[in-house]
Scaffold this motif. Structure first.
Motif, PDB file in Angstrom:
ATOM      1  N   ALA A 173       0.964  -1.286  -0.082  1.00 41.71           N
ATOM      2  CA  ALA A 173      -0.274   0.122  -0.028  1.00 41.71           C
ATOM      3  C   ALA A 173       0.711   1.435   0.140  1.00 41.71           C
ATOM      4  O   ALA A 173       0.205   2.279  -0.425  1.00 41.71           O
ATOM      5  CB  ALA A 173      -0.763  -0.066   1.233  1.00 41.71           C
ATOM      6  N   GLY A 174       1.972   1.155   0.576  1.00 41.80           N
ATOM      7  CA  GLY A 174       2.841   2.432   0.690  1.00 41.80           C
ATOM      8  C   GLY A 174       2.513   3.199   1.919  1.00 41.80           C
ATOM      9  O   GLY A 174       1.397   3.446   2.231  1.00 41.80           O
ATOM     10  N   PRO A 175       3.543   4.062   2.413  1.00 36.69           N
ATOM     11  CA  PRO A 175       3.238   4.769   3.628  1.00 36.69           C
ATOM     12  C   PRO A 175       2.398   5.975   3.266  1.00 36.69           C
ATOM     13  O   PRO A 175       2.452   6.532   2.196  1.00 36.69           O
ATOM     14  CB  PRO A 175       4.603   5.190   4.145  1.00 36.69           C
ATOM     15  CG  PRO A 175       5.403   4.846   3.038  1.00 36.69           C
ATOM     16  CD  PRO A 175       4.940   3.935   1.972  1.00 36.69           C
ATOM     17  N   MET A 176       1.929   6.516   4.204  1.00 34.93           N
ATOM     18  CA  MET A 176       1.117   7.934   4.322  1.00 34.93           C
ATOM     19  C   MET A 176       2.059   9.036   4.141  1.00 34.93           C
ATOM     20  O   MET A 176       3.397   8.795   4.339  1.00 34.93           O
ATOM     21  CB  MET A 176       0.142   8.085   5.079  1.00 34.93           C
ATOM     22  CG  MET A 176       0.465   8.040   6.560  1.00 34.93           C
ATOM     23  SD  MET A 176      -0.672   8.232   7.832  1.00 34.93           S
ATOM     24  CE  MET A 176      -1.052   6.713   8.274  1.00 34.93           C
ATOM     25  N   LEU A 177       1.777  10.418   4.035  1.00 35.02           N
ATOM     26  CA  LEU A 177       2.437  11.349   3.972  1.00 35.02           C
ATOM     27  C   LEU A 177       2.976  11.580   5.548  1.00 35.02           C
ATOM     28  O   LEU A 177       2.343  11.295   6.437  1.00 35.02           O
ATOM     29  CB  LEU A 177       1.976  12.537   3.505  1.00 35.02           C
ATOM     30  CG  LEU A 177       1.417  12.373   1.867  1.00 35.02           C
ATOM     31  CD1 LEU A 177       0.664  13.650   1.472  1.00 35.02           C
ATOM     32  CD2 LEU A 177       2.768  12.414   1.044  1.00 35.02           C
ATOM     33  N   ARG A 178       4.026  12.579   5.572  1.00 36.02           N
ATOM     34  CA  ARG A 178       4.368  12.863   7.010  1.00 36.02           C
ATOM     35  C   ARG A 178       3.159  13.416   7.954  1.00 36.02           C
ATOM     36  O   ARG A 178       2.293  14.223   7.184  1.00 36.02           O
ATOM     37  CB  ARG A 178       5.442  13.732   6.967  1.00 36.02           C
ATOM     38  CG  ARG A 178       6.619  13.367   6.516  1.00 36.02           C
ATOM     39  CD  ARG A 178       7.676  14.591   6.526  1.00 36.02           C
ATOM     40  NE  ARG A 178       8.899  14.457   6.041  1.00 36.02           N
ATOM     41  CZ  ARG A 178       9.132  14.954   4.567  1.00 36.02           C
ATOM     42  NH1 ARG A 178       8.430  15.583   4.112  1.00 36.02           N
ATOM     43  NH2 ARG A 178      10.192  14.416   4.006  1.00 36.02           N
ATOM     44  N   GLY A 179       3.128  13.198   9.296  1.00 37.23           N
ATOM     45  CA  GLY A 179       2.289  13.954   9.926  1.00 37.23           C
ATOM     46  C   GLY A 179       2.815  15.411  10.193  1.00 37.23           C
ATOM     47  O   GLY A 179       4.135  15.755  10.295  1.00 37.23           O
ATOM     48  N   HIS A 180       2.050  16.363  10.576  1.00 39.71           N
ATOM     49  CA  HIS A 180       2.505  17.913  10.960  1.00 39.71           C
ATOM     50  C   HIS A 180       1.519  18.298  11.941  1.00 39.71           C
ATOM     51  O   HIS A 180       0.289  18.263  11.954  1.00 39.71           O
ATOM     52  CB  HIS A 180       2.299  18.640   9.577  1.00 39.71           C
ATOM     53  CG  HIS A 180       3.516  18.799   8.815  1.00 39.71           C
ATOM     54  ND1 HIS A 180       4.596  19.196   9.023  1.00 39.71           N
ATOM     55  CD2 HIS A 180       3.730  18.051   7.631  1.00 39.71           C
ATOM     56  CE1 HIS A 180       5.703  18.769   8.271  1.00 39.71           C
ATOM     57  NE2 HIS A 180       4.964  18.599   7.166  1.00 39.71           N
ATOM     58  N   TRP A 181       2.302  19.175  12.921  1.00 37.95           N
ATOM     59  CA  TRP A 181       1.547  19.814  13.987  1.00 37.95           C
ATOM     60  C   TRP A 181       2.327  20.947  14.493  1.00 37.95           C
ATOM     61  O   TRP A 181       3.602  20.620  14.929  1.00 37.95           O
ATOM     62  CB  TRP A 181       0.867  18.733  15.116  1.00 37.95           C
ATOM     63  CG  TRP A 181       0.498  19.431  16.316  1.00 37.95           C
ATOM     64  CD1 TRP A 181      -0.498  20.127  16.416  1.00 37.95           C
ATOM     65  CD2 TRP A 181       1.247  19.364  17.536  1.00 37.95           C
ATOM     66  NE1 TRP A 181      -0.588  20.688  17.666  1.00 37.95           N
ATOM     67  CE2 TRP A 181       0.308  20.403  18.532  1.00 37.95           C
ATOM     68  CE3 TRP A 181       2.378  18.905  18.209  1.00 37.95           C
ATOM     69  CZ2 TRP A 181       0.652  20.213  19.909  1.00 37.95           C
ATOM     70  CZ3 TRP A 181       2.665  19.049  19.320  1.00 37.95           C
ATOM     71  CH2 TRP A 181       1.913  19.865  20.305  1.00 37.95           C
ATOM     72  N   GLN A 182       1.989  22.005  14.494  1.00 38.58           N
ATOM     73  CA  GLN A 182       2.749  23.201  15.262  1.00 38.58           C
ATOM     74  C   GLN A 182       3.989  23.327  14.611  1.00 38.58           C
ATOM     75  O   GLN A 182       4.872  23.481  15.360  1.00 38.58           O
ATOM     76  CB  GLN A 182       2.547  23.236  16.425  1.00 38.58           C
ATOM     77  CG  GLN A 182       1.265  23.324  17.230  1.00 38.58           C
ATOM     78  CD  GLN A 182       1.148  23.420  18.736  1.00 38.58           C
ATOM     79  OE1 GLN A 182       2.331  23.154  19.366  1.00 38.58           O
ATOM     80  NE2 GLN A 182      -0.017  24.063  19.274  1.00 38.58           N
ATOM     81  N   GLY A 183       4.146  23.089  13.342  1.00 36.84           N
ATOM     82  CA  GLY A 183       5.506  23.140  12.734  1.00 36.84           C
ATOM     83  C   GLY A 183       6.633  21.845  13.028  1.00 36.84           C
ATOM     84  O   GLY A 183       7.774  21.708  12.618  1.00 36.84           O
ATOM     85  N   LYS A 184       5.920  20.944  13.686  1.00 35.53           N
ATOM     86  CA  LYS A 184       6.749  19.549  13.978  1.00 35.53           C
ATOM     87  C   LYS A 184       6.159  18.536  13.093  1.00 35.53           C
ATOM     88  O   LYS A 184       4.978  18.578  12.673  1.00 35.53           O
ATOM     89  CB  LYS A 184       6.489  19.460  15.535  1.00 35.53           C
ATOM     90  CG  LYS A 184       7.158  20.337  16.582  1.00 35.53           C
ATOM     91  CD  LYS A 184       6.838  19.525  17.921  1.00 35.53           C
ATOM     92  CE  LYS A 184       6.924  20.732  19.140  1.00 35.53           C
ATOM     93  NZ  LYS A 184       6.062  21.722  18.997  1.00 35.53           N
ATOM     94  N   GLU A 185       6.933  17.611  12.966  1.00 38.13           N
ATOM     95  CA  GLU A 185       6.637  16.334  12.080  1.00 38.13           C
ATOM     96  C   GLU A 185       6.115  15.502  13.047  1.00 38.13           C
ATOM     97  O   GLU A 185       6.782  15.281  14.058  1.00 38.13           O
ATOM     98  CB  GLU A 185       7.800  16.168  11.428  1.00 38.13           C
ATOM     99  CG  GLU A 185       8.449  16.807  10.178  1.00 38.13           C
ATOM    100  CD  GLU A 185       9.551  16.136   9.261  1.00 38.13           C
ATOM    101  OE1 GLU A 185       9.979  15.029   9.685  1.00 38.13           O
ATOM    102  OE2 GLU A 185       9.759  16.654   8.107  1.00 38.13           O
ATOM    103  N   LEU A 186       5.190  14.825  12.792  1.00 36.36           N
ATOM    104  CA  LEU A 186       4.465  13.658  13.463  1.00 36.36           C
ATOM    105  C   LEU A 186       4.758  12.438  12.880  1.00 36.36           C
ATOM    106  O   LEU A 186       4.334  12.105  11.676  1.00 36.36           O
ATOM    107  CB  LEU A 186       2.820  13.980  13.706  1.00 36.36           C
ATOM    108  CG  LEU A 186       2.566  15.066  14.560  1.00 36.36           C
ATOM    109  CD1 LEU A 186       1.174  15.420  14.663  1.00 36.36           C
ATOM    110  CD2 LEU A 186       3.237  15.252  15.952  1.00 36.36           C
TER     111      LEU A 186
END
Ligand code: FES
Length: 576
Positions: free
Chosen positions: A150-163
């Motif tokens: 399936a492949g990985p989803m995009l990076r998470g983001h919150w308050q300028g931080k990667e999740l």
């Protein structure tokens, strides 16, 4: 020498389509009912697309579209594609655990292929257990098969931080409980952590299983690292459709690829990735379907010689998108050259060595060279001792090193409900030195070995700044989890394994360098406790749960059903 090509008459599907009897008439007329003429299917390889798409599996949202790309490829290569839905095993929603249903999907896959006029199969999976399940079923059936991850989803983001999936959920959940972030922060994380279709984008179980399946030779080179929503993912799906048609003519089957050398390569990749502990169970089960033994000792031996090179959470810093841009799995495997058997075959019709010959690392902080490894060895370690006579697993690359050797008093929870009730009780007698023990989390006890193994740290210790402590269970933990968590303790407590005998206050010793896990209680006392132990009643009296309870194996056997394990030939159906 070019591989011998099958003739049209030798296609398995010809048994359904080519006969002149009444049944042959029925198969042809009903194919016409679907709108297909003889030109569409006659004499062509029939390719099943086993698709684990479902509205209840967010990681596979894009699979309906990707199945169209696979079909496009099959048609281009002169095959006849048939999409067939299979159980989706959505990791987040299924209770008590998708692990309870892995073998059901494996069985479903095997039977879908066995009972229908299929010549080859494209396996579409990604969310954790779907990967081993599809591979296990296809290996038992041993028809030409190719895996589309399936492949990985995009990076998470919150308050300028990667999740990162999972890893940052556990991290910020601890911070919420410690009071360092508030509810509004927590809602912001909820919005930002899962931004697209695709699997968890840390080196969790999905990323790990996709990578080891590619290393086994079952996916096209580079397939496992492509983000789910990258256009390259659709091109890979179409290319897999084209390739499976050729594999049918070449008669290239899973067991031609699944050799001891291929599994050693897969375990080496697992260690270099700092991959999920769950892969240990799945690889043992997958090897079993190919008729191969893969004992836990082999994982430990390979771990001791393999550097951790992938700087990906939870062992490292980056996420799967970074891994892809840094060169992906092919680049990582190229770094491991001498530790791999480069002569192993792949679905591409080339050796593993040939597929990675041109791979390069484009960011050497994400994919390290062996001389700048994240850790020189020990992605995972296998422990034994009187608390786990048949083995247990720990992930040294994702724990605080001070706990690699630890001795402390046990705080025992008899099941998950007991843990939930008492873990944050201010009166709980626990310190940072304590060893948290969870019973009844195993294959029978959970049931289904739920991912409870990263036991929460008691709130009062979190508020004191404690972020890791020794935890022991017969459960699994999410591949995205981290911490000093001893997992898969076997035999499990529910069937009377020594973990069932542990009591609060007992001293437990962990020695990761020495690979030992010890319950420091006199043998005579353990004998007394064993005599007093009462076996719980079976959990299920009917249906799948009853079948599961009667046939599930322990962790070191891969948790396959006894009647599904092994490589006995699957009987072809009579066609009458
Ligand atoms: Fe599907 Fe993590 S929840 S891969």
């Amino acid at each position: 020498m070019a591989p011998r090509r099958k003739s049209h008459d030798e296609l398995r599907s010809a048994r359904w389509y080519a006969s002149g009897d009444l049944r042959g008439f029925g198969h042809r007329s009903r194919t016409r009912q679907m709108g297909f003429a003889a030109e569409d299917y006659a004499g062509k390889p029939v390719i099943a697309i086993l698709n684990t798409w479902s509205d209840i599996n967010p990681c596979h949202q894009h699979f309906r579209e990707r199945a169209q790309a696979v079909k496009r490829g099959v048609l281009q290569a002169g095959g006849f594609p048939l999409e067939m839905p299979a159980m989706a095993l959505g990791e987040v929603f299924m209770k008590p655990s998708t692990m309870m249903y892995r073998n059901l999907l494996a069985m479903e896959s095997e039977e879908l292929l066995r009972a229908n006029p299929i010549d080859g199969v494209v396996l579409m999976g990604g969310c954790d257990k779907t990967v081993p399940a599809l591979v296990m079923g296809a290996t038992s059936m041993n028809l030409p098969a190719i895996f589309v991850p399936a492949g990985p989803m995009l990076r998470g983001h919150w308050q300028g931080k990667e999740l990162g999936s999972g890893s940052d959920v556990w991290k910020y959940w601890a911070e919420l409980r410690a009071g360092t972030i508030d509810d509004e922060d927590w809602r912001g994380i909820e919005d930002g952590i899962a931004r697209s279709a695709g699997t968890c984008m840390t080196m969790g179980t999905a990323s790990t299983m996709a990578a080891v399946t590619e290393t086994l030779g079952l996916s096209l080179p580079g397939a496992s690292s492509i983000p789910a929503v990258d256009s390259g993912h659709e091109r890979m799906a179409a290319a897999s459709g084209r390739r499976i048609v050729e594999m049918v003519w070449e008669d290239m089957r899973p067991r031609d690829l699944l050799t001891h050398a291929a599994f050693d390569n897969a375990v080496t990749a697992l260690m270099a990735l700092g991959g999920s502990t769950n892969a240990v169970i799945h690889l043992v089960a997958m090897a079993g379907r190919a008729g191969l033994s893969l004992p836990l000792e082999r994982f430990d031996a390979i771990s001791r010689r393999t550097p951790v090179l992938a700087n990906i959470r939870p062992s490292g810093r980056y996420l799967m998108e970074d891994f892809f841009y840094a060169g992906g799995l092919s680049a990582l495997l190229a770094q491991l050259g001498p530790l791999l058997d480069l002569g192993a075959g792949t679905v591409a019709g080339k050796t593993l060595g040939e597929t990675i010959a041109r791979a390069r690392v484009y960011n050497d902080d994400v994919i390290r060279s062996p001389d700048r490894a994240l850790q020189p060895e020990g992605g995972l370690a296998v422990l034994t001792g009187n608390l786990a006579p048949n083995g247990a697993v720990i992930k040294p690359s994702a724990m605080e090193p001070r706990l690699l050797r630890h001795r402390g008093p046990a705080v025992v929870f008899r099941d998950y409900n007991d843990l939930s009730r008492r873990i944050d009780d201010p009166a709980l007698e626990v310190t940072a030195q304590s060893v948290l023990v969870l019973q009844h989390g195993g294959p029978q006890g959970g049931p289904g070995m739920p991912e409870w193994g990263q036991l929460p740290i008691p709130k009062k210790l979190l508020q004191q700044g404690v972020r890791d402590m020794l935890r022991i269970s017969d459960a699994r933990m999410s591949g995205t989890s981290y911490g000093a968590c001893v997992l898969h303790v076997s035999p499990e407590s529910y069937i009377g394994g020594p973990l069932a005998l542990a009591q609060s206050g007992d001293v437990i010793e962990l020695d990761v360098p020495g690979r030992r896990l010890t319950l420091a209680v006199e043998e005579a006392e353990l004998v007394r406790r064993r005599a007093a132990w009462v076996a719980p009643q079976p959990r299920f009296r009917r249906s799948y749960g009853k079948l599961y309870g009667e046939h599930i194996g322990q962790a070191e056997t891969g948790c396959d059903f006894d009647f599904l394990a092994g490589d006995a030939a699957v009987p072809e159906p009579e066609i009458h």
